[in-house]
Design a protein around this motif. Structure first.
Motif, PDB file in Angstrom:
ATOM      1  N   LYS A  51       0.835  -1.206   0.000  1.00 54.22           N
ATOM      2  CA  LYS A  51       0.000   0.000   0.000  1.00 54.22           C
ATOM      3  C   LYS A  51       0.870   1.257   0.000  1.00 54.22           C
ATOM      4  O   LYS A  51       0.578   2.228  -0.703  1.00 54.22           O
ATOM      5  CB  LYS A  51      -0.932   0.007   1.195  1.00 54.22           C
ATOM      6  CG  LYS A  51      -1.956   1.105   1.136  1.00 54.22           C
ATOM      7  CD  LYS A  51      -3.015   0.938   2.192  1.00 54.22           C
ATOM      8  CE  LYS A  51      -4.114   1.965   1.979  1.00 54.22           C
ATOM      9  NZ  LYS A  51      -5.239   1.743   2.855  1.00 54.22           N
ATOM     10  N   MET A  54       2.161   1.719  -3.415  1.00 51.11           N
ATOM     11  CA  MET A  54       1.129   2.215  -4.307  1.00 51.11           C
ATOM     12  C   MET A  54       0.900   3.712  -4.093  1.00 51.11           C
ATOM     13  O   MET A  54       0.800   4.481  -5.056  1.00 51.11           O
ATOM     14  CB  MET A  54      -0.183   1.471  -4.083  1.00 51.11           C
ATOM     15  CG  MET A  54      -1.311   1.949  -4.977  1.00 51.11           C
ATOM     16  SD  MET A  54      -2.918   1.330  -4.509  1.00 51.11           S
ATOM     17  CE  MET A  54      -3.174   2.136  -2.927  1.00 51.11           C
ATOM     18  N   VAL A  55       0.837   4.137  -2.847  1.00 52.17           N
ATOM     19  CA  VAL A  55       0.613   5.551  -2.545  1.00 52.17           C
ATOM     20  C   VAL A  55       1.763   6.398  -3.092  1.00 52.17           C
ATOM     21  O   VAL A  55       1.535   7.457  -3.682  1.00 52.17           O
ATOM     22  CB  VAL A  55       0.435   5.765  -1.022  1.00 52.17           C
ATOM     23  CG1 VAL A  55       0.490   7.229  -0.651  1.00 52.17           C
ATOM     24  CG2 VAL A  55      -0.882   5.145  -0.569  1.00 52.17           C
ATOM     25  N   CYS A  58       1.487   6.657  -6.789  1.00 48.77           N
ATOM     26  CA  CYS A  58       0.356   7.501  -7.206  1.00 48.77           C
ATOM     27  C   CYS A  58       0.664   8.989  -7.072  1.00 48.77           C
ATOM     28  O   CYS A  58      -0.168   9.829  -7.436  1.00 48.77           O
ATOM     29  CB  CYS A  58      -0.904   7.141  -6.425  1.00 48.77           C
ATOM     30  SG  CYS A  58      -1.678   5.634  -7.047  1.00 48.77           S
ATOM     31  N   CYS A  64       0.061   5.772 -11.299  1.00 46.37           N
ATOM     32  CA  CYS A  64      -1.051   5.375 -10.423  1.00 46.37           C
ATOM     33  C   CYS A  64      -1.879   4.197 -10.956  1.00 46.37           C
ATOM     34  O   CYS A  64      -2.152   3.272 -10.198  1.00 46.37           O
ATOM     35  CB  CYS A  64      -1.940   6.577 -10.133  1.00 46.37           C
ATOM     36  SG  CYS A  64      -3.001   6.303  -8.693  1.00 46.37           S
ATOM     37  N   PRO A  65      -2.281   4.160 -12.209  1.00 50.56           N
ATOM     38  CA  PRO A  65      -3.102   3.031 -12.650  1.00 50.56           C
ATOM     39  C   PRO A  65      -2.392   1.677 -12.532  1.00 50.56           C
ATOM     40  O   PRO A  65      -2.980   0.701 -12.079  1.00 50.56           O
ATOM     41  CB  PRO A  65      -3.422   3.358 -14.112  1.00 50.56           C
ATOM     42  CG  PRO A  65      -3.249   4.829 -14.230  1.00 50.56           C
ATOM     43  CD  PRO A  65      -2.185   5.188 -13.240  1.00 50.56           C
ATOM     44  N   THR A  68      -2.002   0.786  -8.806  1.00 54.13           N
ATOM     45  CA  THR A  68      -3.283   0.379  -8.227  1.00 54.13           C
ATOM     46  C   THR A  68      -3.629  -1.047  -8.628  1.00 54.13           C
ATOM     47  O   THR A  68      -4.051  -1.853  -7.793  1.00 54.13           O
ATOM     48  CB  THR A  68      -4.404   1.353  -8.666  1.00 54.13           C
ATOM     49  OG1 THR A  68      -4.048   2.674  -8.269  1.00 54.13           O
ATOM     50  CG2 THR A  68      -5.728   0.988  -8.033  1.00 54.13           C
ATOM     51  N   SER A  69      -3.438  -1.380  -9.891  1.00 54.45           N
ATOM     52  CA  SER A  69      -3.748  -2.750 -10.325  1.00 54.45           C
ATOM     53  C   SER A  69      -2.782  -3.760  -9.704  1.00 54.45           C
ATOM     54  O   SER A  69      -3.180  -4.872  -9.352  1.00 54.45           O
ATOM     55  CB  SER A  69      -3.742  -2.850 -11.848  1.00 54.45           C
ATOM     56  OG  SER A  69      -2.473  -2.544 -12.360  1.00 54.45           O
ATOM     57  N   TYR A  71      -1.401  -3.433  -6.738  1.00 55.11           N
ATOM     58  CA  TYR A  71      -1.818  -3.564  -5.340  1.00 55.11           C
ATOM     59  C   TYR A  71      -3.076  -4.425  -5.222  1.00 55.11           C
ATOM     60  O   TYR A  71      -3.192  -5.227  -4.295  1.00 55.11           O
ATOM     61  CB  TYR A  71      -2.045  -2.197  -4.703  1.00 55.11           C
ATOM     62  CG  TYR A  71      -2.458  -2.307  -3.259  1.00 55.11           C
ATOM     63  CD1 TYR A  71      -1.543  -2.715  -2.289  1.00 55.11           C
ATOM     64  CD2 TYR A  71      -3.765  -2.055  -2.856  1.00 55.11           C
ATOM     65  CE1 TYR A  71      -1.914  -2.847  -0.961  1.00 55.11           C
ATOM     66  CE2 TYR A  71      -4.143  -2.179  -1.529  1.00 55.11           C
ATOM     67  CZ  TYR A  71      -3.213  -2.578  -0.596  1.00 55.11           C
ATOM     68  OH  TYR A  71      -3.585  -2.722   0.722  1.00 55.11           O
ATOM     69  N   GLU A  72      -3.992  -4.279  -6.158  1.00 51.90           N
ATOM     70  CA  GLU A  72      -5.202  -5.107  -6.134  1.00 51.90           C
ATOM     71  C   GLU A  72      -4.850  -6.582  -6.293  1.00 51.90           C
ATOM     72  O   GLU A  72      -5.428  -7.449  -5.637  1.00 51.90           O
ATOM     73  CB  GLU A  72      -6.180  -4.663  -7.215  1.00 51.90           C
ATOM     74  CG  GLU A  72      -6.831  -3.326  -6.908  1.00 51.90           C
ATOM     75  CD  GLU A  72      -7.621  -2.755  -8.082  1.00 51.90           C
ATOM     76  OE1 GLU A  72      -7.614  -3.362  -9.185  1.00 51.90           O
ATOM     77  OE2 GLU A  72      -8.227  -1.679  -7.893  1.00 51.90           O
TER      78      GLU A  72
END
Length: 154
Positions: A51, A54-55, A58, A64-65, A68-69, A71-72
């Motif tokens: 996380k 990811m932050v 971003c 960021c995209p 985010t993917s 991290y998901e």
């Protein structure tokens, strides 16, 4: 008198064997709990690190995209790892009950999440006036994970 002495030695030897068996079972249970708790803890730490990554990614709009993917995907993998750790612990319970020699595990098995919250747990086995208790607790916090200690206390 010799037969009486031999009988007493056999009784004492039998009690010692029972105590050793109880201690081994208690030790196996608490070591399995420790392994499951460490797996859960390490998984949660990987999620925190993911996380944070990811932050920081971003901060730039372009990163960021993909961050985010990623991290998901990490969340899905870590959820599966945590599910396996919980399932493994739950699957062990009937095995320990069945393998305990004529014993009763006097308190319910510790819950993994509760152990992570309280940073301690205890397993106690009683068998015909013999007791075996093992504890699991956190010593000091390290860089990534806690130092989980195990000891027989009774």
């Amino acid at each position: 008198m010799g037969a009486g002495t031999i009988g007493i030695f056999k009784q004492v030897s039998h009690r010692i064997e029972e105590q050793i068996s109880l201690d081994q079972t208690t030790g196996k249970i608490v070591l399995q709990l420790r392994a499951s708790v460490i797996t859960m803890e390490e998984s949660k730490n990987r999620l925190k690190i993911g996380k944070a990554a990811m932050v920081s990614a971003c901060m730039t709009v372009l990163g960021c995209p993909s961050a985010t993917s990623a991290y998901e995907l990490l969340e899905k993998v870590e959820a599966a790892i945590q599910h396996v750790a919980r399932s493994n612990w739950l699957a062990q319970k009937p095995i320990w009950f069945a393998s305990s020699p004529k014993s009763a595990i006097s308190e319910s098995f510790p819950d993994l999440d509760a152990t992570l919250r309280t940073l301690k747990a205890e397993v106690r086995i009683n068998n015909s006036n013999l007791n075996s208790t093992a504890r699991l607790w956190v010593g000091r916090k390290g860089l990534m994970t806690n130092e989980w200690n195990v000891a027989w206390v009774e």
